[in-house]
Design a protein around this motif. Sequence first.
Motif, mmCIF file in Angstrom:
data_model
loop_
_atom_site.group_PDB
_atom_site.id
_atom_site.type_symbol
_atom_site.label_atom_id
_atom_site.label_comp_id
_atom_site.label_asym_id
_atom_site.label_seq_id
_atom_site.Cartn_x
_atom_site.Cartn_y
_atom_site.Cartn_z
ATOM 1 N N SER A 316 10.745 74.741 63.414
ATOM 2 C CA SER A 316 11.567 74.432 62.235
ATOM 3 C C SER A 316 11.312 75.430 61.115
ATOM 4 O O SER A 316 12.241 75.884 60.440
ATOM 5 C CB SER A 316 11.268 73.004 61.757
ATOM 6 N N GLN A 317 10.046 75.787 60.922
ATOM 7 C CA GLN A 317 9.699 76.743 59.870
ATOM 8 C C GLN A 317 10.243 78.135 60.193
ATOM 9 O O GLN A 317 10.744 78.837 59.309
ATOM 10 C CB GLN A 317 8.181 76.792 59.702
ATOM 11 N N VAL A 318 10.175 78.528 61.440
ATOM 12 C CA VAL A 318 10.706 79.830 61.861
ATOM 13 C C VAL A 318 12.210 79.898 61.628
ATOM 14 O O VAL A 318 12.736 80.899 61.130
ATOM 15 C CB VAL A 318 10.377 80.092 63.347
ATOM 16 N N ARG A 319 12.908 78.826 61.968
ATOM 17 C CA ARG A 319 14.348 78.786 61.758
ATOM 18 C C ARG A 319 14.684 78.875 60.271
ATOM 19 O O ARG A 319 15.644 79.536 59.873
ATOM 20 C CB ARG A 319 14.926 77.498 62.346
ATOM 21 N N TRP A 320 13.873 78.211 59.438
ATOM 22 C CA TRP A 320 14.095 78.255 57.986
ATOM 23 C C TRP A 320 13.880 79.666 57.448
ATOM 24 O O TRP A 320 14.692 80.175 56.664
ATOM 25 C CB TRP A 320 13.151 77.266 57.302
ATOM 26 N N ILE A 321 12.805 80.318 57.867
ATOM 27 C CA ILE A 321 12.535 81.684 57.421
ATOM 28 C C ILE A 321 13.652 82.619 57.869
ATOM 29 O O ILE A 321 14.096 83.496 57.117
ATOM 30 C CB ILE A 321 11.172 82.170 57.956
ATOM 31 N N HIS A 322 14.109 82.432 59.102
ATOM 32 C CA HIS A 322 15.195 83.266 59.634
ATOM 33 C C HIS A 322 16.444 83.168 58.749
ATOM 34 O O HIS A 322 17.048 84.190 58.392
ATOM 35 C CB HIS A 322 15.531 82.829 61.058
ATOM 36 N N HIS A 323 16.807 81.944 58.375
ATOM 37 C CA HIS A 323 17.989 81.772 57.528
ATOM 38 C C HIS A 323 17.749 82.316 56.118
ATOM 39 O O HIS A 323 18.650 82.888 55.506
ATOM 40 C CB HIS A 323 18.371 80.288 57.462
ATOM 41 N N GLN A 324 16.532 82.134 55.592
ATOM 42 C CA GLN A 324 16.225 82.663 54.268
ATOM 43 C C GLN A 324 16.370 84.175 54.220
ATOM 44 O O GLN A 324 16.897 84.740 53.260
ATOM 45 C CB GLN A 324 14.784 82.287 53.878
ATOM 46 N N MET A 325 15.888 84.850 55.260
ATOM 47 C CA MET A 325 15.895 86.307 55.260
ATOM 48 C C MET A 325 17.295 86.894 55.404
ATOM 49 O O MET A 325 17.504 88.081 55.131
ATOM 50 C CB MET A 325 14.986 86.833 56.371
ATOM 51 N N LEU A 326 18.247 86.081 55.845
ATOM 52 C CA LEU A 326 19.626 86.565 55.936
ATOM 53 C C LEU A 326 20.148 86.975 54.564
ATOM 54 O O LEU A 326 20.935 87.924 54.442
ATOM 55 C CB LEU A 326 20.531 85.490 56.543
ATOM 56 N N ASP A 327 19.718 86.276 53.523
ATOM 57 C CA ASP A 327 20.139 86.619 52.168
ATOM 58 C C ASP A 327 19.590 87.968 51.717
ATOM 59 O O ASP A 327 20.118 88.589 50.798
ATOM 60 C CB ASP A 327 19.700 85.534 51.179
ATOM 61 N N TYR A 328 18.500 88.401 52.358
ATOM 62 C CA TYR A 328 17.911 89.696 52.027
ATOM 63 C C TYR A 328 18.436 90.805 52.937
ATOM 64 O O TYR A 328 17.970 91.943 52.870
ATOM 65 C CB TYR A 328 16.387 89.630 52.139
#
Length: 413
Positions: A316-328
């Motif tokens: 779950s944390q990996v998926r969250w980080i993955h989506h967060q980094m899309l903004d960058y």
Amino acid sequence: MKAALLHGLHRPSNGCQKRILYGKVQEEVYVKQPPGFIDPNFPDRVYNLDKALYGLHQAPRARYETLSKHLLENGFTRGAIEQTLFKWKDEKDTIMVQIYVDDIIFGSTNPRLCKEFEEVMRSKFEMSSMGEMKFFLGLQVDQSESGILIHQEKYVKEILTKFKMADSHPVKTPVEVRHCLTPDVDGESVDQHLYRSMIGSLMYLTASRPDIMFAVCLCARFQANPKLSHLSAVKRILRYLRYKPKLGLWYPKTDLFDLVAYSDSDYGGCNLDRKSTSGGCQFLGNRLVSWKCKKQSTVSQSTAKAEYIVATLCCSQVRWIHHQMLDYGITFHEKPILCDNTAVPHITKNPVQHSKTKHIEIKHHFIRDCVEKKHIQIVEVKTDKQTADIFTKAFDSTRFAQLVEMLGMINFQ
């Protein structure tokens, strides 16, 4: 994106705040007349607020709406996932702005954009520029050509002095290898307020000191009725900080941005109720960006189940980080989760229910769907390479030092 120094803006503390603190209130809110400022002609009347007072429940949202509207009007775009991230870019350069309440961090590939952004903010708000960021939310930030160091050396000195441990005998690990901490019902009771204050101070320190995460979480389990044995364990953490006061997270300036995660558990490690301890950490390249230590909510009936549950949490944390980094503007093709249990990769790939999986709650099978869709990969790793071990159990000084180094922490001068 080229490397850039982080800068900061914040509201002044001299009472010159303007609209950034007082966004317009959408709801109908009334407040009493403050003591000492009551109108003698209308003592029973109340104020109908037009703008949010600092501290009002609606104030953070009102400030955010006011600030975001101003940035959007000046050509910035808001992050699709991270709503407090704003960015502006052209063909060559980019500037990114991160908002936290009324403090702002920003960095750019071109120093000119930083100066222009400061002028954009000052055109509407009374704000002061801190220049190159040195402090943020209690964290000390040292920036150099080779990377960024985040630490809390000043805070470590403060809590050692506060709890009269500045001259204590240092130790090399924050918790004994065979700690055997129990409720200790017959033990001598200690001051609850002192114990909770120590735990709260240490919890805040874990923002930059993942090396004490397991020890602090372990001691936090006994806040309801702390005993002398528990206080001794907390003081040992402080003695370890006395040994390593200058330890921080190192973020080198490299192009490596692979997302790699580690998950581990200590089966039945809690002496209170025999629940397992979950531990996990996530890296971008060799930079530690997230970590966790938490006792599981249910009693696991096997090592495989305990490891499977923590792998799901890590997923779950990996998926969250993955989506967060899309903004960058960063995407990851592979997102491995490294686990030192052989059964976990097999369980995630086998949808058939059997003796090892029939007691696992449905919510934990979320990881199976992610593996099937190739959002993550479960990879077996040798125990001596399992970085997340430091969040689940105690070690001797040699192994502990190895794990601290594997986290990317360095001792600075």
